[in-house]
Design an enzyme around this catalytic site. Structure first.
Site, PDB file in Angstrom:
ATOM      1  N   LYS A  22     -27.718   8.895  46.577  1.00  0.00           N
ATOM      2  CA  LYS A  22     -28.278   9.532  47.781  1.00  0.00           C
ATOM      3  C   LYS A  22     -29.737   9.150  47.987  1.00  0.00           C
ATOM      4  CE  LYS A  22     -29.908  13.892  47.630  1.00  0.00           C
ATOM      5  NZ  LYS A  22     -31.202  14.239  48.234  1.00  0.00           N
ATOM      6  N   ASN A  23     -30.529   9.261  46.935  1.00  0.00           N
ATOM      7  CA  ASN A  23     -31.971   9.062  47.124  1.00  0.00           C
ATOM      8  C   ASN A  23     -32.334   7.604  47.391  1.00  0.00           C
ATOM      9  OD1 ASN A  23     -32.387  11.759  46.962  1.00  0.00           O
ATOM     10  ND2 ASN A  23     -33.107  11.771  44.845  1.00  0.00           N
ATOM     11  N   CYS A 117     -35.489  20.677  49.510  1.00  0.00           N
ATOM     12  CA  CYS A 117     -35.231  21.819  48.637  1.00  0.00           C
ATOM     13  C   CYS A 117     -36.524  22.558  48.332  1.00  0.00           C
ATOM     14  CB  CYS A 117     -34.603  21.336  47.338  1.00  0.00           C
ATOM     15  SG  CYS A 117     -32.869  20.935  47.521  1.00  0.00           S
ATOM     16  N   ARG A 122     -44.532  20.751  47.595  1.00  0.00           N
ATOM     17  CA  ARG A 122     -44.181  19.330  47.632  1.00  0.00           C
ATOM     18  C   ARG A 122     -45.156  18.604  48.560  1.00  0.00           C
ATOM     19  NH1 ARG A 122     -37.695  18.783  47.425  1.00  0.00           N
ATOM     20  NH2 ARG A 122     -38.213  16.769  46.523  1.00  0.00           N
ATOM     21  N   ASP A 305     -34.023  16.370  38.393  1.00  0.00           N
ATOM     22  CA  ASP A 305     -32.820  16.705  39.163  1.00  0.00           C
ATOM     23  C   ASP A 305     -31.616  17.025  38.271  1.00  0.00           C
ATOM     24  OD1 ASP A 305     -34.259  16.440  41.464  1.00  0.00           O
ATOM     25  OD2 ASP A 305     -33.243  14.638  42.192  1.00  0.00           O
ATOM     26  N   ARG A 397     -25.370  18.773  50.613  1.00  0.00           N
ATOM     27  CA  ARG A 397     -26.416  17.826  50.996  1.00  0.00           C
ATOM     28  C   ARG A 397     -26.383  16.582  50.112  1.00  0.00           C
ATOM     29  NH1 ARG A 397     -32.173  20.194  50.934  1.00  0.00           N
ATOM     30  NH2 ARG A 397     -32.401  17.963  50.877  1.00  0.00           N
TER      31      ARG A 397
HETATM   32  C1  UD1 Z   1     -37.765  12.570  44.837  1.00  0.00           C
HETATM   33  C2  UD1 Z   1     -36.325  12.951  44.975  1.00  0.00           C
HETATM   34  C3  UD1 Z   1     -36.059  14.273  44.279  1.00  0.00           C
HETATM   35  C4  UD1 Z   1     -36.546  14.235  42.836  1.00  0.00           C
HETATM   36  C5  UD1 Z   1     -37.985  13.742  42.767  1.00  0.00           C
HETATM   37  C6  UD1 Z   1     -38.466  13.521  41.325  1.00  0.00           C
HETATM   38  C7  UD1 Z   1     -35.758  11.969  47.109  1.00  0.00           C
HETATM   39  C8  UD1 Z   1     -35.411  12.200  48.536  1.00  0.00           C
HETATM   40  N1  UD1 Z   1     -36.003  13.055  46.384  1.00  0.00           N
HETATM   41  O1  UD1 Z   1     -38.515  13.576  45.510  1.00  0.00           O
HETATM   42  O2  UD1 Z   1     -34.665  14.516  44.315  1.00  0.00           O
HETATM   43  O3  UD1 Z   1     -36.488  15.542  42.304  1.00  0.00           O
HETATM   44  O4  UD1 Z   1     -38.130  12.495  43.454  1.00  0.00           O
HETATM   45  O5  UD1 Z   1     -37.653  12.581  40.688  1.00  0.00           O
HETATM   46  O6  UD1 Z   1     -35.752  10.857  46.614  1.00  0.00           O
HETATM   47  N2  UD1 Z   1     -46.529  14.832  44.466  1.00  0.00           N
HETATM   48  C9  UD1 Z   1     -47.839  15.022  44.859  1.00  0.00           C
HETATM   49  N3  UD1 Z   1     -48.280  14.374  45.979  1.00  0.00           N
HETATM   50  C10 UD1 Z   1     -47.492  13.544  46.706  1.00  0.00           C
HETATM   51  C11 UD1 Z   1     -46.164  13.340  46.289  1.00  0.00           C
HETATM   52  C12 UD1 Z   1     -45.708  14.009  45.165  1.00  0.00           C
HETATM   53  O7  UD1 Z   1     -48.593  15.766  44.235  1.00  0.00           O
HETATM   54  O8  UD1 Z   1     -47.961  12.990  47.704  1.00  0.00           O
HETATM   55  C13 UD1 Z   1     -46.032  15.500  43.241  1.00  0.00           C
HETATM   56  C14 UD1 Z   1     -44.892  16.463  43.530  1.00  0.00           C
HETATM   57  O9  UD1 Z   1     -45.366  17.745  43.895  1.00  0.00           O
HETATM   58  C15 UD1 Z   1     -44.177  16.473  42.200  1.00  0.00           C
HETATM   59  C16 UD1 Z   1     -44.350  15.036  41.698  1.00  0.00           C
HETATM   60  O10 UD1 Z   1     -45.451  14.515  42.426  1.00  0.00           O
HETATM   61  O11 UD1 Z   1     -44.821  17.340  41.307  1.00  0.00           O
HETATM   62  C17 UD1 Z   1     -43.160  14.139  41.867  1.00  0.00           C
HETATM   63  O12 UD1 Z   1     -42.725  14.193  43.205  1.00  0.00           O
HETATM   64  P1  UD1 Z   1     -42.007  12.952  43.918  1.00  0.00           P
HETATM   65  O13 UD1 Z   1     -41.590  11.949  42.901  1.00  0.00           O
HETATM   66  O14 UD1 Z   1     -42.835  12.508  45.043  1.00  0.00           O
HETATM   67  O15 UD1 Z   1     -40.732  13.649  44.500  1.00  0.00           O
HETATM   68  P2  UD1 Z   1     -40.013  13.335  45.876  1.00  0.00           P
HETATM   69  O16 UD1 Z   1     -40.196  11.879  46.220  1.00  0.00           O
HETATM   70  O17 UD1 Z   1     -40.371  14.354  46.870  1.00  0.00           O
END
Ligand code: UD1
Length: 430
Positions: A22-23, A117, A122, A305, A397
């Site tokens: 999915k991701n 979620c 986030r 996850d 989802r």
């Molecule tokens: C993606 C996945 C999600 C998974 C996560 C971690 C998708 C659509 N979702 O989410 O299922 O749980 O990776 O493997 O692919 N952060 C910041 N600033 C930012 C971005 C992130 O501080 O600009 C922090 C987040 O709060 C979190 C960490 O970085 O603590 C990791 O987040 P991130 O890897 O970005 O998660 P997603 O890409 O949202």
């Protein structure tokens, strides 16, 4: 409202086919808008999130043709605008990939702020930092992100946190920028690599995906491609843990075992047998699971996850286990529901202290988010008596045919839409 009803206590046995990731799919679909030629994507999961992404793309004039349940033909040569307001898209986290894709190709994008979620704060500051470093002006107004640039120019970007989303989004914005971009402290998840492979198949010049440093040399255009998405690491892991928790014997097929190593290693520590072959992993549990400790970390660490699923399994293990969540700060909300099934789990800060019990007992519970929802279904599969799981829209989802795949493995689970159907199921399995 549809819900799952489960009669627990049957070990899962058999084989299950894992679908596309999915991701990876969400990022790849968004990036397909960056070519004016036709892009064919195969092994695409048919899930709510990917379907919402396709709808959003279609709302700006991208031509989409489903050529099969898991294949789609995309042509973005007729895009009419760069503003994504589609109501549904707010609900999915990956809507932010449309910013990187549209900004990268058209140098302008307006997209509603992402939802997804509710597992903690986030932020998207790292995405914005990357876009800005490449020369974009980014503002947030009235719930929309507005990104614009006269031109994008490569830069050296150091991510403050390892972020999957920011790594992929910056790759999109950089792939057609002038000159060279270097992303340091990049995420190394399998879908980051798959995404880079996809862009490279369209003519991009990306090196180093899967390591901490990704180097991108901008190209003028991206051409059409045919691409097959990798198998879903988390769907596979969910079935592996379900096999372990139910004392089952399940072969998850169509996987890349290397992507599952952190999960396999924990299951072995818990006393399961895990056998890997080229594209399958078999998990066999013959004795009570044993305690272990788990800490979620960016890849190749244990995936956040998979945290709820492994916690559910450890809730049945002998001894006291510790599960520490280091990626998202609010990812233990499901523990309240699990407690109603008899779990003995205390959450202190970012750590769950799990004192394993002999068995869960069925209860009426609801899915607080996607992965926790799947984890609670696993708890229901092991529980004594009946469990109903509400809010299964979260589960749908990210899992295609979750209940049907579980039934194939012998689980007594069905989706019901009325009290009558619920009673019918209960009478049948009483
Ligand atoms: C993606 C996945 C999600 C998974 C996560 C971690 C998708 C659509 N979702 O989410 O299922 O749980 O990776 O493997 O692919 N952060 C910041 N600033 C930012 C971005 C992130 O501080 O600009 C922090 C987040 O709060 C979190 C960490 O970085 O603590 C990791 O987040 P991130 O890897 O970005 O998660 P997603 O890409 O949202």
């Amino acid at each position: 409202m549809e819900k799952y009803v489960i009669k627990g206590g049957t070990p899962l046995v058999g084989e299950v086919e894992i679908g596309g990731a999915k991701n990876a799919a969400l990022a790849i679909l968004a990036a397909a808008t960056m070519s004016s030629e036709t892009v064919y994507i195969d092994n695409m999961p048919d899930e709510a999130d990917t379907n919402v992404m396709l709808q959003a793309m279609s709302s700006i004039g991208v031509l989409i043709e489903r050529t099969g349940r898991h294949s789609v033909k995309i042509n973005a040569s007729q895009i009419t605008n760069h503003t994504i307001e589609n109501d549904y898209i707010k609900k999915i986290r990956a809507s932010y990939y449309l910013i990187g894709a549209l900004l990268g190709k058209y140098k302008t994008a307006q997209v509603v702020l992402p939802g997804g979620c509710n597992i903690g704060l986030r932020p998207i500051d790292q995405h914005i930092k990357g876009f800005t470093a490449l020369g974009a002006n980014v503002s947030i107004e009235h719930g929309m992100i507005d990104a614009k640039a006269d031109k994008l120019v490569g830069n050296h970007i150091y991510l403050d946190v390892v972020s999957v989303g920011a790594t992929i989004n910056i790759m999109m914005a950089a792939v057609m920028a002038e000159g060279k971009t270097i992303i340091e402290n990049a995420a190394k998840e399998p879908h980051v690599v798959d995404f880079a492979n996809f862009l490279n198949s369209m003519g991009a010049n990306i090196k180093g995906a899967g390591t901490d440093v990704i180097r991108i040399r901008g190209v003028e255009r991206l051409h059409g491609t045919e691409y097959t998405i990798i198998p879903d690491q988390i769907e596979a892991g969910t079935f592996m843990v379900a096999a372990a928790a139910t004392m089952g014997d399940v072969t998850v097929k169509n996987v890349i075992p290397k992507h599952l190593e952190s999960i396999s290693a924990k299951l072995v520590e818990m006393g399961c047998q895990v056998q890997e072959s080229d594209d399958a992993v078999r998990v066999v549990a013959t004795k009570r699971l044993q305690k272990t400790n788990v800490k979620t970390l960016p890849y190749p660490g244990f995936p956040t996850d998979m945290q709820p699923q492994i916690t559910v399994a450890l809730g049945l293990a002998s001894g006291v286990s510790l599960v520490t969540e280091s990626i998202f700060e609010n990812r233990f909300k499901y523990v309240d529901e699990l407690t109603r099934m008899g779990a003995n789990i205390k959450v202190e800060g970012s750590t769950a202290i799990i004192d394993g019990i002999d068995k869960y007992t069925g209860a009426d519970i609801s899915a607080p988010d996607l992965r926790a929802g799947a984890a609670l279904v696993i708890a229901g599969l092991t529980a004594e008596g009946f469990t109903t799981v509400e809010d299964i829209r979260y589960i749908e989802r990210g899992y295609e045919e979750f209940d049907a795949k579980l039934r194939e493995l012998g689980a007594q689970i069905t989706k019901v839409d009325s009290d009558r159907e619920l009673q019918k199921f209960k009478l049948r399995y009483a």
